[in-house]
Design an enzyme around this catalytic site. Structure first.
Site, PDB file in Angstrom:
ATOM      1  N   GLU A 193       0.836  -1.213   0.000  1.00 34.97           N
ATOM      2  CA  GLU A 193       0.000   0.000   0.000  1.00 34.97           C
ATOM      3  C   GLU A 193       0.864   1.254   0.000  1.00 34.97           C
ATOM      4  O   GLU A 193       0.578   2.246  -0.669  1.00 34.97           O
ATOM      5  CB  GLU A 193      -0.930  -0.003   1.224  1.00 34.97           C
ATOM      6  N   GLU A 194       1.937   1.201   0.785  1.00 37.09           N
ATOM      7  CA  GLU A 194       2.757   2.403   0.983  1.00 37.09           C
ATOM      8  C   GLU A 194       3.575   2.755  -0.263  1.00 37.09           C
ATOM      9  O   GLU A 194       4.036   1.872  -0.991  1.00 37.09           O
ATOM     10  CB  GLU A 194       3.728   2.179   2.157  1.00 37.09           C
ATOM     11  N   ASP A 240      -7.808   1.687   8.441  1.00 38.92           N
ATOM     12  CA  ASP A 240      -6.456   2.250   8.338  1.00 38.92           C
ATOM     13  C   ASP A 240      -6.239   3.303   9.434  1.00 38.92           C
ATOM     14  O   ASP A 240      -7.178   4.012   9.808  1.00 38.92           O
ATOM     15  CB  ASP A 240      -6.279   2.871   6.937  1.00 38.92           C
TER      16      ASP A 240
HETATM   17 ZN   LIG Z   1       0.880   4.707   5.619  1.00 34.01          ZN
END
Ligand SMILES: [Zn+2]
Ligand SMILES: *[C@@H]1O[C@H](CO)[C@@H](O)[C@H](O)[C@H]1NC(C)=O
Length: 380
Positions: A193-194, A240
């Site tokens: 994701e990052e 998140d």
């Molecule tokens: Zn992050």
């Protein structure tokens, strides 16, 4: 034409399906074991995730093994698979970096064709950012991953009990409506994701983009209810940046899924009202239940793993604070800066939401009277 309309009916009605809210007794029974979330308990859910876990490194392999062994040992009825892809990154000098999404699924036991199931999909990313060096990503997103592991385990026996009762009683008859027959639950732990350098272009959501693309282009067998695995996603719930004391308030981002936001807000309200949440707050976490059509909706402003799915029409409930916690993307996003009360509250809320969504009232407590099935469950 007529036939087509009939086939589409289950989708059109899906958000209107009634479900039973969890009773106070059931909410009470959700009490969790703090040891699971202790940051020093190597056998717990959370501690093994609290290490640097950059895609393609040894650290992330260890965390993958943690997930695999947890589901293998504790939740053998859930199907555990990887979806693999590779991509270059701005730091990889042309080399392909591997990304492995983890997909854990539990469908009713009578399902023969996966193309007929629609699912509640609970999602978090498990990779960590490459910098600052040693970055842990405790709220981002180790805590959400641990909360989802807990959720799966907390509803597992109730799913078994409910589906066994449905089989005993006759699927689609009695107290069970026909839609329940085709409803499963899935957990996605996504990789990559990052961003490696910065969140622009394709330097983000590597795993999510690969999975969304694959599931959009995979076609289910002819005569399936859903054309693709992507269409089987009834609701994509993305967690998140959860677990710090400050800045945990969650806006309702999307008009289209405000109904789901209201459900989880109600779950929070009932848990809070009954004294089952530990972190005292002036305002609920889900504070926008009464939002009006004409208010400001922030959907689209926060880049995250939902984007490639949303772009393909999947309905999203995004559980991410409107103002990011102060530790976000700093060295301080580590075990010491977690607020354990808040961590446990998130696990509890997520579990209660999933239990209600899967309509598990009456099945969450072993030995509880069976509300819906007409026959006794001696075999349980
Ligand atoms: Zn992050
Ligand atoms: C994905 O990668 C893992 C780890 O190398 C491997 O065990 C698994 O078989 C792969 N899965 C698929 C579907 O290729």
């Amino acid at each position: 034409m007529l036939l087509k309309q009939l086939l589409l009916l289950p989708c059109a009605l899906r958000t209107a399906i009634a479900y039973t809210t969890l009773t106070d007794l059931t909410l009470e029974s959700l009490a969790l074991n703090s040891n699971d979330f202790s940051v020093s308990n190597k056998d717990g859910l959370l501690a093994p995730i609290l290490i640097p876990r950059v895609p393609g490194t040894e650290g992330i392999a260890k965390v993958q093994e943690h997930f695999a062994s947890f589901f293998r040992k504790e939740l053998p009825k859930w199907k555990f698979t990887f979806q693999n892809s590779t991509s270059t990154t701005p730091l990889s000098h042309g080399k392909e970096v591997p990304f492995r999404n983890i997909i854990v699924t539990r469908d009713p036991p009578w399902i023969e064709n996966e193309g007929d199931v629609s699912r509640l999909v609970l999602v978090a990313h498990y990779d960590s950012k490459i910098d600052p060096p040693g970055f842990i990503g405790a709220i981002d997103s180790a805590v959400p991953c641990a909360a989802l592991m807990h959720t799966a385990r907390a509803i597992d026996a109730a799913l078994t009990a409910k589906w066994t009762a449905m089989e005993t009683e006759g699927i689609g008859s009695g107290g069970f409506d026909g839609f329940e027959e085709h409803k499963g639950v899935q957990i996605l732990l996504l990789d990559g994701e990052e961003a490696f350098v910065n969140w622009q272009g394709t330097d983000n959501t590597y795993g999510a983009r690969s999975l969304a693309e694959e599931w959009d282009s995979t076609v289910n067998p002819a005569l399936s209810t859903f054309r693709t695995p992507l269409e089987s996603m009834e609701l994509f719930v993305l967690l998140d940046l959860l677990g710090s004391r400050d800045n945990q308030q969650i806006p309702s981002y999307f008009k289209m899924t405000h109904w789901a936001y209201q459900r989880i807000a109600q779950v929070e309200g009932r848990l809070r009202g009954a004294g089952h949440l530990k972190a005292k707050r002036d305002q609920p976490l889900f504070y926008e239940s009464d939002k009006k059509e004409t208010d400001e909706w922030l959907g689209g402003r926060v880049g995250d793993d939902h984007e490639p799915f949303m772009a393909r029409g999947v309905e999203i409930l995004h559980i991410i604070p409107g103002r990011f916690p102060d530790v976000w993307h700093t060295k301080n996003d580590d075990a010491e800066h977690l607020d354990m009360d808040t961590v446990e509250d998130w696990a509890m809320i997520t579990t209660a939401f999933a239990a209600e969504y899967m309509d598990l009232e009456g099945f969450m407590q072993a030995g509880a009277p069976l509300k819906k099935a007409a026959q006794p469950r001696d075999e349980l």
